[in-house]
Design an enzyme around this catalytic site. Structure first.
Site, PDB file in Angstrom:
ATOM      1  N   ASP A 135     -56.018 -42.445  21.347  1.00 47.75           N
ATOM      2  CA  ASP A 135     -55.274 -41.152  21.103  1.00 47.75           C
ATOM      3  C   ASP A 135     -54.326 -41.081  20.219  1.00 47.75           C
ATOM      4  OD1 ASP A 135     -55.352 -38.294  21.514  1.00 47.75           O
ATOM      5  OD2 ASP A 135     -54.163 -38.357  23.117  1.00 47.75           O
ATOM      6  N   VAL A 171     -41.898 -32.524  28.473  1.00 42.29           N
ATOM      7  CA  VAL A 171     -40.986 -33.744  28.651  1.00 42.29           C
ATOM      8  C   VAL A 171     -39.374 -33.411  28.546  1.00 42.29           C
ATOM      9  CG1 VAL A 171     -40.404 -35.969  27.391  1.00 42.29           C
ATOM     10  CG2 VAL A 171     -42.856 -34.999  27.531  1.00 42.29           C
ATOM     11  N   LYS A 231     -41.270 -37.585  31.321  1.00 39.88           N
ATOM     12  CA  LYS A 231     -42.671 -36.792  31.156  1.00 39.88           C
ATOM     13  C   LYS A 231     -43.008 -36.650  32.399  1.00 39.88           C
ATOM     14  CE  LYS A 231     -46.564 -38.692  29.541  1.00 39.88           C
ATOM     15  NZ  LYS A 231     -47.320 -39.108  28.677  1.00 39.88           N
ATOM     16  N   LEU A 259     -37.568 -31.243  25.886  1.00 35.42           N
ATOM     17  CA  LEU A 259     -37.801 -31.728  24.707  1.00 35.42           C
ATOM     18  C   LEU A 259     -39.054 -31.352  23.937  1.00 35.42           C
ATOM     19  CD1 LEU A 259     -36.889 -35.642  25.157  1.00 35.42           C
ATOM     20  CD2 LEU A 259     -35.724 -33.727  24.108  1.00 35.42           C
ATOM     21  N   GLY A 260     -40.177 -31.079  24.640  1.00 34.28           N
ATOM     22  CA  GLY A 260     -41.521 -30.641  24.292  1.00 34.28           C
ATOM     23  C   GLY A 260     -42.214 -30.473  25.125  1.00 34.28           C
ATOM     24  N   GLN A 261     -43.653 -29.922  24.819  1.00 35.10           N
ATOM     25  CA  GLN A 261     -44.654 -29.679  25.805  1.00 35.10           C
ATOM     26  C   GLN A 261     -46.047 -30.323  25.327  1.00 35.10           C
ATOM     27  OE1 GLN A 261     -44.782 -27.806  28.882  1.00 35.10           O
ATOM     28  NE2 GLN A 261     -46.747 -28.492  29.141  1.00 35.10           N
ATOM     29  N   GLY A 262     -46.413 -31.417  26.231  1.00 35.34           N
ATOM     30  CA  GLY A 262     -47.817 -32.071  25.941  1.00 35.34           C
ATOM     31  C   GLY A 262     -48.753 -31.794  26.620  1.00 35.34           C
ATOM     32  N   PHE A 295     -50.404 -33.186  28.763  1.00 32.82           N
ATOM     33  CA  PHE A 295     -50.328 -33.288  30.058  1.00 32.82           C
ATOM     34  C   PHE A 295     -48.996 -33.015  30.876  1.00 32.82           C
ATOM     35  CE2 PHE A 295     -52.844 -37.524  28.763  1.00 32.82           C
ATOM     36  CZ  PHE A 295     -54.090 -36.872  28.943  1.00 32.82           C
ATOM     37  N   GLY A 296     -48.217 -32.406  30.320  1.00 34.87           N
ATOM     38  CA  GLY A 296     -47.061 -31.605  31.065  1.00 34.87           C
ATOM     39  C   GLY A 296     -45.809 -31.915  30.022  1.00 34.87           C
TER      40      GLY A 296
END
Length: 828
Positions: free
Chosen positions: A636, A525, A539, A517-520, A522-523
């Site tokens: 945040d 998802v 996540k 789904l995506g990349q944050g 912290f890693g």
């Protein structure tokens, strides 16, 4: 009085909107010449409450009551004739003011069914309904002669009092409905006791059912949730000389509606309707566990709902009936193993010195019932001395905000909390075993040898296992063990689940890239699906991420305690080997930034959708800061941490950096500044100081981004501004605020609304945190309920530069990517 509890399954969450006759019109007062008929309702000026005739579902009876007008499901908060119903076939009943000035409910035969029955100076009276739900009978000079608040049914509203006056015999209590469709008086009642200090008490008939513990001038000490609640308008006016005690929950918080009620099953609950929400939410309820029910473990029994069995005897006591205790019938409680030394009547010679009794120290306790209050408490030492020198004193507790409490009766309704609570000292005999000195010596030596043997065996086993495993995390971050998992279970995370790694591999098809789904920061998802068909977001924290074990545990424990429609719901986690995984509810529209900063998708967010998102984020932050069980600073807040469900409702997510504030604490200082460039407040970046106003700053940045459809760290206006804030200030100060609007919403966003939002955003990003509003003020300003102040120029954000010719020619380019959370070390 902002609240996280295991709820009793018998609690009725909502009352169905009562069936009423179709009203031909609404009136705003009742006078001697204008009675209220069955086809009419009396409505408060702000359209919040409504009074009229209603018939509960499935009933043949008819009542006059007050309910919330425009909320579904509604709640009937007061009933006039609860024990004297009309028949639903009676079509001629009316509520009128009689010749003596009293309100009277009369049936079709002109019989008086209910009356205010008060002494009135004149018959020139009128009745009206306030926006607070108070039904008032007053004379023409506005002198109040009767109010519904003085005669409650099962519900307490803000600014309403329950209590007693011993001199006059007045007693205001909440009495439950008989059942969900019968408002007549039920079995349960809640009121205030006359002792010093008073307690909030519920009774089942005449039998005690639940109690709050004593009042300590700000909270009931037997309700730990009150200490961290920001629904903090509680007050108790107690005058022992006059014999009065009145409790109320006053509120000037316009971000939510609230009421408390006693259910037909005896559950006392506080319900809230948050601004922007679509239903009532439970903030608190009691009893919620078996330990909350009065006297579950009997005299001298201690109840702890986390233990199994939940009851145990105080040290120095044993079950009165071991057979009943084994059958888990604890109500007869415990008896002493050894008689108190001070009570022994022996024929000892004067030369024989009797040993003094001692006190067993118990921590984090709900103090027992029937405490006596010493009017001259002194300090804890004097409290102990008084109890020691009075043989009738069986226990004592020194509560800082109350003073010295002592007990001369059996300790009843004794409960151990996992947090909060008081120290209670219980008197037992010095020689409590009844064994000889020789026997004690033998047992002591045997015990020591046994401990040494077991300790040696355990140490040897540990060394053997350590040599057999590969310790991949030298800091020990991954060694959760059962203790930490048990801690999760003890944090009221009743819906929280520990997932196996194999189940998540199956759910995500081995973390297939097509499910990403995506990349944050912290890693990555991933989207997944459980065996029951429920979709989840997984996540998976990468080993190189900045999120360590502290942040990981912080997010789990925090989110599992927080419940609000604008906060993401954490379903569980997985910790196996090097894997640290969080499992969330799946939100189909992903994050706000995927719409807001995407030139193709931003048009899907019209102004109504964006303003709804703004209000939802504000509501969620208000809950975190003021109304939740924990007082939380997110630290945040940014577009990528705002998730959207299928109806574009926002959910604040990613609590890895969040921190809890305790009590009245206003500021915290950190040695490590963490957050995202462009969203962090000046005092946090420069000095490591954060507070609620740090989140307000982040919200202001996010608000301006939503209006503009651009990131704060983008270049604007031909390179004259390095961020959105300075550009927004220039436009607003030149009365060109609407020019900031995203092109995708120009046709749907009225200029006046844009100006208001921009002004609120600028107020939130003021350099001095004292100049920023709190989130309650922000919510009110956004809704137009309060005036806006003039912001000052946000000088901290004025970063003018001289970009290259290429950048200037482009007119607008990305200055930095702010999708990842960054850490800046060396904050003071």
């Amino acid at each position: 009085m902002r609240l996280i509890i295991a709820w009793c399954s018998c609690l009725v969450f909502f009352f169905l909107l009562p069936a009423r006759h179709i009203a031909s019109g609404a009136v705003h007062n009742i006078t001697t010449s204008e009675p209220l008929f069955q086809n009419q309702t009396l409505v408060s000026s702000g359209q919040i409450f409504e009074l009229g005739f209603f018939t509960p579902n499935g009933s043949e009876n008819q009542y006059v009551g007050i309910w919330y007008k425009n909320l579904t499901p509604s709640k009937t908060v007061w009933v006039a004739n609860r024990d004297s119903p009309l028949t639903s076939a009676d079509r001629s009943a009316k509520l009128a003011i009689g010749s003596d000035g009293n309100l009277k409910l009369v049936d079709g035969q002109q019989n008086i069914v209910w009356s205010t029955n008060v002494s009135v100076q004149s018959n020139n009276t009128a009745a009206m309904l306030s926006d607070g739900g108070k039904f008032v009978l007053q004379e023409r000079n506005s002198t109040e002669v009767w109010a519904s608040f003085d005669d409650p049914t099962d519900t307490i509203l803000p600014n309403m009092k329950i209590g007693l006056n011993k001199r006059t015999g007045e007693r205001r209590v909440l009495v439950s409905w008989k059942n969900d469709n019968d408002p007549s008086s039920g079995n349960f009642a809640t009121g205030i006791t006359s002792e010093t200090p008073p307690q909030l008490f519920s009774w089942n008939g005449s039998t005690p059912y639940w109690r709050s513990g004593p009042w300590d001038k700000s909270t009931f000490i037997g309700v730990p949730e009150m200490e961290s609640s920001y629904y903090n308008g509680y007050s108790l006016q107690h005058d022992p000389q006059q014999g009065t005690a009145y409790f109320s929950a006053d509120s000037d918080n316009n971000s939510f509606l609230a009421y408390g009620f006693i259910s037909p099953e005896g559950v006392l609950a506080l319900m809230l309707w948050y601004y922007g929400s679509n239903g009532w939410s439970k903030n608190w309820a009691a009893p919620s566990t078996g330990c909350d029910i009065y006297g579950t473990c009997g005299p001298f029994g201690i109840c702890n709902s986390k233990n199994s069995p939940i009851c145990r005897c105080v040290k120095g006591f044993m079950p009165q009936s071991k057979e009943e205790w084994n059958r888990r019938n604890w109500t007869r409680g415990c008896i002493r193993e050894t008689e108190l030394n001070c009570q022994k009547n022996t024929s000892r010679s004067p030369s024989t010195q009797m040993k003094k009794d001692v006190f067993v120290h118990t921590k984090q306790m709900k103090v027992p019932d029937s405490a006596a209050y010493l009017s001259d408490p002194g300090d804890v030492g004097k409290c102990q001395s008084w109890c020691m020198n009075n043989c009738s004193c069986l226990a004592y507790s020194y509560v800082q905000t109350i003073g010295c409490l002592v007990w001369a009766k059996d300790l009843m309704d004794f409960q151990e909390f996992s947090t909060a609570g008081q120290d209670v000292y219980i008197r037992i005999a010095h020689d409590n075993t009844g064994m000889s000195t020789e026997a004690k010596l033998i047992i002591s030596i045997s015990t020591i040898l046994g401990i040494m043997f077991v300790g040696t065996a355990i140490f040897g086993l540990w060394k053997w296992r350590a040599s057999k495993r590969d310790i991949t995390d030298k800091r020990g971050e991954m060694s959760f063990g059962n203790a930490w998992k048990d801690q999760l279970k003890q944090n009221d995370a009743s819906q929280f689940k520990l997932f196996s790694f194999s189940s998540l591999i199956l759910a995500t098809n081995n973390f297939d890239a097509t499910n990403k789904l995506g990349q944050g920061g912290f890693g990555p998802v991933y989207k997944g699906m459980l065996n029951d068909g429920k979709e989840i977001a997984v996540k998976r924290l990468s080993s190189s991420s900045g999120q360590g074990m502290d942040e990981f545990k912080n997010e789990i424990i925090l989110i599992s305690k927080l419940q609000h429609r604008n906060l993401v719901r954490l379903m569980g986690c997985c910790v196996e080997g090097e894997e640290k995984i969080l499992v969330y509810e799946y939100l189909s529209n992903k994050s706000l930034d995927s719409f807001l900063f995407d030139s193709k998708r931003k048009a899907e967010l019209n102004w109504d959708a964006r303003f709804h998102i703004i209000q939802g984020i504000a509501s969620g932050l208000l809950y975190l800061h003021r109304d939740s069980y924990l007082r939380v600073i997110h630290r945040d807040l940014k577009a990528s941490n705002i998730l959207l469900d299928e109806k574009m409702n926002p959910r604040i997510s990613d609590f890895g950096l969040a921190r809890i504030f305790e009590g009245t604490q206003v500021l915290l200082n950190t040695h490590k500044v963490v957050g995202t460039i462009g969203y962090m407040s000046p005092e946090y970046v420069m000095g490591g100081i954060f507070s609620e106003k740090s989140d307000v700053y982040g919200f202001g940045v996010l608000l301006l981004e939503i209006v503009a459809g651009k990131k704060n760290t983008s270049l604007y206006y031909r390179g004259q501004h390095f961020n959105l804030l300075s550009y927004a200030w220039q436009l607003w100060s030149e009365d060109r605020g609407p020019d900031l609007r995203d092109e995708a919403i120009v046709n749907t966003c009225p200029p006046s609304e844009a100006m208001r939002c921009i002004q609120v955003g600028l107020l939130c990003v003021q350099d001095q945190m004292t100049d920023r509003p709190n989130m309650l003020s922000v919510v009110r300003m956004l809704s137009g309920e309060s005036d806006l102040h003039q912001p000052r120029p946000p000088t901290f954000t004025f970063q003018r530069g001289n970009p290259s010719h290429n950048n200037e020619a482009q007119g607008e380019s990305i200055f930095s990517v702010n999708t990842m959370t960054n850490s800046v070390v060396e904050g003071r």
